[in-house]
Each structure stands twice: as C-alpha cells, then as structure tokens.
Design a protein around this motif. Sequence first.
Motif, PDB file in Angstrom:
ATOM      1  N   TYR A  14     -22.538  59.137  52.409  1.00 31.13           N
ATOM      2  CA  TYR A  14     -21.653  58.846  51.284  1.00 31.13           C
ATOM      3  C   TYR A  14     -22.288  59.150  49.927  1.00 31.13           C
ATOM      4  CZ  TYR A  14     -17.967  56.636  54.015  1.00 31.13           C
ATOM      5  OH  TYR A  14     -16.929  56.407  54.883  1.00 31.13           O
ATOM      6  N   VAL A  15     -23.615  58.980  49.817  1.00 30.84           N
ATOM      7  CA  VAL A  15     -24.263  59.054  48.511  1.00 30.84           C
ATOM      8  C   VAL A  15     -25.087  60.324  48.336  1.00 30.84           C
ATOM      9  CG1 VAL A  15     -25.892  57.908  46.956  1.00 30.84           C
ATOM     10  CG2 VAL A  15     -24.315  56.542  48.328  1.00 30.84           C
ATOM     11  N   ALA A  50     -16.299  46.729  45.394  1.00 32.32           N
ATOM     12  CA  ALA A  50     -16.530  48.170  45.405  1.00 32.32           C
ATOM     13  C   ALA A  50     -16.468  48.775  44.001  1.00 32.32           C
ATOM     14  CB  ALA A  50     -15.515  48.862  46.312  1.00 32.32           C
ATOM     15  N   VAL A  51     -15.721  48.164  43.084  1.00 30.78           N
ATOM     16  CA  VAL A  51     -15.625  48.707  41.723  1.00 30.78           C
ATOM     17  C   VAL A  51     -16.993  48.722  41.039  1.00 30.78           C
ATOM     18  CG1 VAL A  51     -14.742  48.228  39.406  1.00 30.78           C
ATOM     19  CG2 VAL A  51     -13.173  48.299  41.348  1.00 30.78           C
ATOM     20  N   ALA A  98     -19.865  48.616  42.447  1.00 29.01           N
ATOM     21  CA  ALA A  98     -20.723  49.508  43.220  1.00 29.01           C
ATOM     22  C   ALA A  98     -20.490  50.966  42.818  1.00 29.01           C
ATOM     23  CB  ALA A  98     -20.464  49.328  44.710  1.00 29.01           C
ATOM     24  N   THR A  99     -19.233  51.301  42.519  1.00 25.68           N
ATOM     25  CA  THR A  99     -18.894  52.656  42.089  1.00 25.68           C
ATOM     26  C   THR A  99     -19.426  52.955  40.687  1.00 25.68           C
ATOM     27  OG1 THR A  99     -16.874  52.622  43.432  1.00 25.68           O
ATOM     28  CG2 THR A  99     -16.965  54.249  41.661  1.00 25.68           C
ATOM     29  N   LEU A 100     -19.466  51.930  39.841  1.00 20.40           N
ATOM     30  CA  LEU A 100     -19.780  52.146  38.430  1.00 20.40           C
ATOM     31  C   LEU A 100     -21.202  51.750  38.032  1.00 20.40           C
ATOM     32  CD1 LEU A 100     -16.468  50.808  36.801  1.00 20.40           C
ATOM     33  CD2 LEU A 100     -17.062  53.168  37.402  1.00 20.40           C
ATOM     34  N   LEU A 149     -13.198  51.364  49.516  1.00 21.54           N
ATOM     35  CA  LEU A 149     -14.028  52.322  48.783  1.00 21.54           C
ATOM     36  C   LEU A 149     -13.169  53.363  48.073  1.00 21.54           C
ATOM     37  CD1 LEU A 149     -16.810  52.852  51.469  1.00 21.54           C
ATOM     38  CD2 LEU A 149     -17.026  51.594  49.317  1.00 21.54           C
ATOM     39  N   ALA A 180     -11.256  51.716  45.117  1.00 19.56           N
ATOM     40  CA  ALA A 180     -12.129  51.374  43.999  1.00 19.56           C
ATOM     41  C   ALA A 180     -12.355  52.581  43.098  1.00 19.56           C
ATOM     42  CB  ALA A 180     -13.459  50.837  44.514  1.00 19.56           C
ATOM     43  N   ALA A 181     -12.689  53.714  43.724  1.00 16.20           N
ATOM     44  CA  ALA A 181     -12.899  54.932  42.938  1.00 16.20           C
ATOM     45  C   ALA A 181     -11.595  55.388  42.294  1.00 16.20           C
ATOM     46  CB  ALA A 181     -13.466  56.035  43.827  1.00 16.20           C
ATOM     47  N   LEU A 202     -12.251  54.897  38.113  1.00 15.91           N
ATOM     48  CA  LEU A 202     -12.609  56.130  37.414  1.00 15.91           C
ATOM     49  C   LEU A 202     -11.487  56.656  36.513  1.00 15.91           C
ATOM     50  CD1 LEU A 202     -14.690  57.912  40.188  1.00 15.91           C
ATOM     51  CD2 LEU A 202     -15.505  56.603  38.222  1.00 15.91           C
ATOM     52  N   TYR A 261     -16.584  47.617  34.628  1.00 13.90           N
ATOM     53  CA  TYR A 261     -17.669  47.220  35.533  1.00 13.90           C
ATOM     54  C   TYR A 261     -17.660  45.721  35.823  1.00 13.90           C
ATOM     55  CZ  TYR A 261     -22.315  46.149  37.282  1.00 13.90           C
ATOM     56  OH  TYR A 261     -23.353  45.670  38.047  1.00 13.90           O
TER      57      TYR A 261
END
Length: 420
Positions: A26-27, A233-234, A236-238, A360, A363-364, A368, A393
């Motif tokens: 994923y990363v 997840a938000v 974690a995304t940011l 996931l 969240a993105a 975003l 965030y």
Amino acid sequence: MTTAASSGAAYGALGLPLAFVALPLYVVLPNHYAAQFGVPLAALGVLLLAVRAFDALVDPWIGRWVDALLGGATGRIWAVLGLAALVLVAGLTGLFFPLASVRGSSSALLGWCGALLVGTYLAYSVASVLHQSWGARLGGGDAAQARWVGWREGAALVGVVLASVLPSVAGLSAMVAVFALALGVALMALTRAPRPVLRSRVAVVPLSMAAPWRVAGFRRLVAVFLLNGIASAVPATLVLFFVRDRLQAPALEGAFLAVYFVAGAVSLPLWVRGVARWGLVRIWAVGMALAVVTFVGALALGAGDTGGFFAVCLASGLALGADLVVPGALLAGVVRRSGQGGAAEGAFFGWWNSATKLNLALAAGLALPVLQWAGYTPGSRDADALWSLSLAYAALPCVLKLLALGALWRLRRVLEGETP
C-alpha cells in the motif's frame, strides 16, 4: 510462558507477516514504480484503484469459501495456507524486482504489476480471512475473544513497524527475505495453536452471500465500524502532510510513526484486561473518547511543536489499541449469537474485510478533495491552507469519532446481545 500465552502467541504469530506484506503493497510499491521505473502516476493510480476495488469485492466470496474449508479436512487447510504463502513470497519478490524484460516499457510494467498484485492480494485475503475465522472459532466469551484478537493484532503491529523500517535501513531485498522467514516461522507456530471449534455438519445451514446482513447486530456493528474506521484512516492518510507542512519536521516522520505503533502494541494487554472487567462496548467507547481528546489537542500544534506531536502520537497510539482489540471480538460475539458460530465466520469476516478496505478508500476520497477545495497543496506555507490541513487532520476525525461513539452507545444493548 504460560500455556494461555503460548497458545495466544502461536495463533497470533501469523498476524506479523500478514501486516508486514500489507504495508509495502500500500505504501512502498507506488513510489517504487514511479521513482525507479518512471511509470506515470496517473496510469499507476488507475491500476491500483482497479486492483484494490477488485480485492475488496472478492472478500465476501473468499469468506464463504473459507467456511467450507474450515468445515472439511485439516489437510486442505494447511495446503491452502502453504499455497497462499508461496504466492505471497513470489508475488512480493516479483513486484519489487520485476523481470528485466518488462522494465523498459511502462505498459509492460503496468501489466506485470497488475497481474502480480491480483494474485498477491488474493493470497493475502485468503490467509487473512482464514486466520480471523480461525480465531473466532476458538470460542470463549468476550474476554477470551479479546485475548485472541489482542495476540493477533499485537503481532500485526510488530509487523507494521518492521515493514516501515526495513526498506530504508536494509533495502528491499532484506525486506522480502525477512518477510519470507517470518511467514515460515508463523505457519510453523500455527501448527501448535489450538484448533478451531467445528459444529456438526448436520447442523450447518448454508448461508447466502447476503445472510450476514440479515443479522441486526452485524449491520449495526458495521455502521459503527465504518464511521470509526474512516475517522482513524483520515489522519493516517494525512499524517505525512501534517508533519512536513504544519509541523515542518520531516526528519522526525519515522520517530513519530514508531511512537504511535509502539504505544498501540504496548497498550493491547491493558485494553484486554479492561474488556474482562468492563466489557467490550465500554472499553471501545473509552478508546474513542481518548482519540477525540487527543486530536482536539492536535489542533493547537504548529511549526516546531514536535514535543506536542509526540504526545499526540503516544495518546492516539494508546487509543489505537482499543480499535484493534474490540471490533473483531464484538464481531465474533455477533456471529456466535446469530446461531452460526463454528459454521459461518468466514462469511462475516469476508464482508468485514471489505468494510476495512472501504474505510481506506473513503478516507482518501473524503480528505484529499476537501483539502484541495480548501486551497491546500503539498509544500504550502500559507496560513489559511495550513489551518485547513489541521482541520482535516484533527477536527474531521473528531466529528466522525463522536458520531461513531454516539452510535456505539445507542446500540450497545444490541451489540452486547441484549434486547434493544
């Protein structure tokens, strides 16, 4: 080590390599293909979106197949796990070290990546749903299920930390080698774990794909899980955007993440003990409340406030422990009370894993575009844009966590098996 602890470690060990392989996919993988092989970001993004959507859609079918597998001969279970392990090792190796014949063409690389990702994700999903269903079939009440989940998720956190450190410290070759070794050790440990409890085949009534959704407790638990999962997840995304632009401390990224994950791992036994005393719903509510208080504090942080953010990482890591221990144990209880315990855990966990992957994606998809609409771009130093980043965030997760907490508390009697 006590008998209970050795049994828990033997069962939970597989969580380490499964979490280990998930993080690079994923990363690390998107950046690797863009930076090392020059694959266009837009084409890579479309490919990853398509493969991940397919991965989420097939999980419920995998769950039903796992139910049949767990109801059959033990030899078939080990054959499937062995095959999944081989595919995972081969897939991870091929993804990060593609054949020389495909490296010269972006289209060939995309085809290679897409094919291997489909196979690797399928093997990962089979192993994950089988492992989760195995734990749910070990029986026991809420406290016992919390212990099984705690061992599994504790091992998973160790896997995440290892996978986040190894690529930069030792390289991709070492990462793949450690993964293969950890997977082999974990499968050997699983042979010494307690066996799942099976119901008589005569008593098992085959379920349709939609059957889990007819269980009120499952529908309501998934609603809470989605709200809470998106809230987690938000940030974690940011988080990397926040560290680089709001705190202006990119050199501390690894340290921040390490504190977060280590705090989560250390907190697991505390949450498990809390479940035995106060119950699953109350402990999850405490974890959600701790997360809200933590992220309210994060709103006040600005450039150079690294000490404050270490405190945020520590407290949010502690709250993470509740998110890891409680939902899976609650789901096992819902399955048990539905009358399908020992027969249909795979069906429930298949849909559950789809919901996890949906978290996931949502969240993105939520955070975003909102940030872009608010005027933030990576690298920005504009005060209004950075405040928008802080709101996305920290404030947005608080709102979602509070909604999840309210839903959890309103539905607590259903989730605990009482009459609503």
